[in-house]
Write an enzyme that holds these catalytic residues in place. Structure first.
Site, PDB file in Angstrom:
ATOM      1  N   GLU A   1      70.407  11.233 -78.433  1.00  0.00           N
ATOM      2  CA  GLU A   1      71.032  12.167 -77.487  1.00  0.00           C
ATOM      3  C   GLU A   1      72.075  11.449 -76.631  1.00  0.00           C
ATOM      4  O   GLU A   1      71.824  11.117 -75.462  1.00  0.00           O
ATOM      5  CB  GLU A   1      69.983  12.840 -76.604  1.00  0.00           C
ATOM      6  CG  GLU A   1      69.127  13.853 -77.342  1.00  0.00           C
ATOM      7  CD  GLU A   1      68.198  14.644 -76.426  1.00  0.00           C
ATOM      8  OE1 GLU A   1      68.062  14.266 -75.235  1.00  0.00           O
ATOM      9  OE2 GLU A   1      67.611  15.641 -76.891  1.00  0.00           O
TER      10      GLU A   1
ATOM     11  N   GLU B   1      65.697  18.075 -83.390  1.00  0.00           N
ATOM     12  CA  GLU B   1      64.729  18.236 -82.301  1.00  0.00           C
ATOM     13  C   GLU B   1      64.907  19.609 -81.660  1.00  0.00           C
ATOM     14  O   GLU B   1      66.023  19.999 -81.317  1.00  0.00           O
ATOM     15  CB  GLU B   1      64.937  17.138 -81.257  1.00  0.00           C
ATOM     16  CG  GLU B   1      63.919  17.137 -80.124  1.00  0.00           C
ATOM     17  CD  GLU B   1      64.171  16.009 -79.140  1.00  0.00           C
ATOM     18  OE1 GLU B   1      64.330  14.847 -79.582  1.00  0.00           O
ATOM     19  OE2 GLU B   1      64.229  16.288 -77.928  1.00  0.00           O
TER      20      GLU B   1
END
Length: 462
Positions: A290, A383
């Protein structure tokens, strides 16, 4: 998930020790005493996975157990589960954990481990006595031949080496497919939730296609002990392979948000992972979980330096590249959106871009961004959760189902966060499940776990 959603209470940490091969015990007979019997679950040539079953054939309850044996030089063990281990040279001892030491008459418990090398254990003893006290010592049977492929019914056997065909993830025959699976939590906290037993449940009961191996870099992860965490990832790749699952190696960078902060570490790590597993067809590389607080150009610069390290060793594997603003394709900030990425893509084949969402926090804006992005870029949702971006809070199953329907229609592969017993609502198991070792069925699942299990169990279109 955004920064702040991943700071967790340490719970259920399992230390992964140095290598221990599996011992071979004598043939089980209708004994009047406890016995310990070894079976080899799988063999991939350079190593294997094995399991001991301790059966109480006596008339009184066992309150503890100890299995010990010797290994020849050159044979070691990677990881183990459902036992504690000590080692003195080539002599290994396994003892019960707090939850599996008591064995009533006629009952059994198991523990397992990974072996490296070709040697077999010898001289097995259970609580100081031969592991099969009723039979004379026997020669260990030869191990089965190494298996180069899992059973034909598994996702890996059905699809083989994956490739990116235009904007789709395709199997070896060029057919667009959708993979569905689960992510581990951070290995530094919840290694005891991804075990031989729990991954059997994930593969066989949940019918997952893919396991995401989530290795944090900071926050007590890789940077604290690169050797230990690299070995853990090796271990989980082997466990996934033995079950015919695809394995996503998740370089879980989160804080700091610039992936270039860890560039040297990433190059070292991915060089070893790709070198060791280059002959496998089930490994995908997620090189930046991320990115946040940086522009797309910074993320691309990082990818341009890491991907060649992988390609030199594993030229065909699919690589997954995180996108700006917590892999939101720029929606959560100002790091650049789909237009920016499409105008300046990473110059590599078999590459997909990552999108993450949490349905209780991310509504129509995120949904519409994913829908439009999938028409322009190859997307993999590595995710997502049905709760808030922290991985906690109430579930929004209605919005989550909208996302799943969209991903099914566009064959976007997905991985749910997370396969652990963390206290947050996004962890699928209730607290204490991993310590108990009881993963089967739905009795130990939270609502989010029941929901995603039901959707993962529907038939794949391979």
């Amino acid at each position: 998930m955004k920064l702040g959603g991943r700071k967790l209470v340490l719970a259920g940490v399992v230390a992964v020790m140095a290598a221990v091969p599996m011992a071979v015990t004598a043939t089980a007979t209708a004994a009047a005493t406890p016995t310990a019997t070894f079976v080899k679950i799988s063999d991939w040539g350079s190593g294997w996975e094995g399991r001991y079953t301790i059966t109480n054939g006596g008339g009184s309850t066992l309150t503890s157990w100890r299995v010990e044996f010797d290994l020849p030089a050159g044979t070691t063990v990677g990881s183990y589960w459902d036992a504690l281990m000590t080692r003195d040279g080539q002599h290994y001892s396994f003892t019960n954990r707090s939850w599996n030491g008591t064995i009533t008459p006629g009952a059994s418990v198991t523990f397992g481990f990974l072996g490296n090398g070709s040697g077999s254990p010898n001289g097995c003893r259970l609580n100081g006595q031969p592991c099969d006290a009723t039979a004379p010592p026997t020669t260990s049977p030869p191990p089965p031949p190494p298996t180069s492929a899992p059973p034909a019914s598994t996702p890996l056997a059905a699809n083989g080496q994956l490739q990116v065909c235009g904007r789709q993830l395709c199997n070896r025959n060029g057919k667009p497919i959708q993979l569905r699976g689960m992510s581990t939590h951070g290995l530094q906290w919840y290694a005891n939730c991804a075990t031989h037993a729990s991954l059997d449940v994930l593969a066989q009961e949940w019918r997952a296609d893919v396991l995401r191996i989530s290795m944090y870099i900071q926050e007590g992860g890789y940077e604290t002990d690169p050797r230990r965490f690299t070995d853990l990832v090796h271990h989980y790749i082997e466990l996934a392979t033995a079950r015919g699952l695809y394995a996503i190696v998740d370089w879980h960078m989160l804080t700091p948000g610039d992936p270039n902060h860890n560039l040297s570490r990433a190059r070292t790590f991915f060089a070893e992972i790709a070198d060791r597993h280059r002959d496998k067809t089930n490994v995908l590389y997620e090189i930046a979980n991320e990115p946040n607080g940086v522009s797309w150009s910074a993320v691309k610069s990082y990818a341009d330096q890491v991907i060649p390290v992988i390609r030199q060793r594993d030229p065909e594997a699919v690589v997954l590249v995180g996108t700006p603003d917590w892999s939101s394709l720029g929606v959560s900030g100002t790091g650049g959106g789909v237009d920016t990425i499409a105008a300046n893509p990473v110059a590599a084949s078999n590459l997909m871009y990552v999108f993450h969402f949490y349905a209780a926090s991310h509504g129509d804006l995120y949904y519409n961004t994913l829908a439009r992005a999938a028409d322009r870029l190859p997307i993999f949702v590595t995710e997502f959760g049905s709760q808030e971006a922290s991985g906690d809070g109430p579930n929004n199953f209605t919005m989550a189902q909208r996302y799943l329907d969209l991903m099914a229609s566009k064959k976007i592969s997905w991985v749910n966060w997370n396969y652990s017993d963390d206290f947050r609502s996004g962890a699928v198991f209730t607290s204490g499940t991993c310590g108990s070792g009881q993963f089967s069925g739905t009795g130990r699942l939270k609502p989010a776990g029941i929901w995603v299990r039901d959707r993962m169990r529907t038939p794949d279109d391979f």
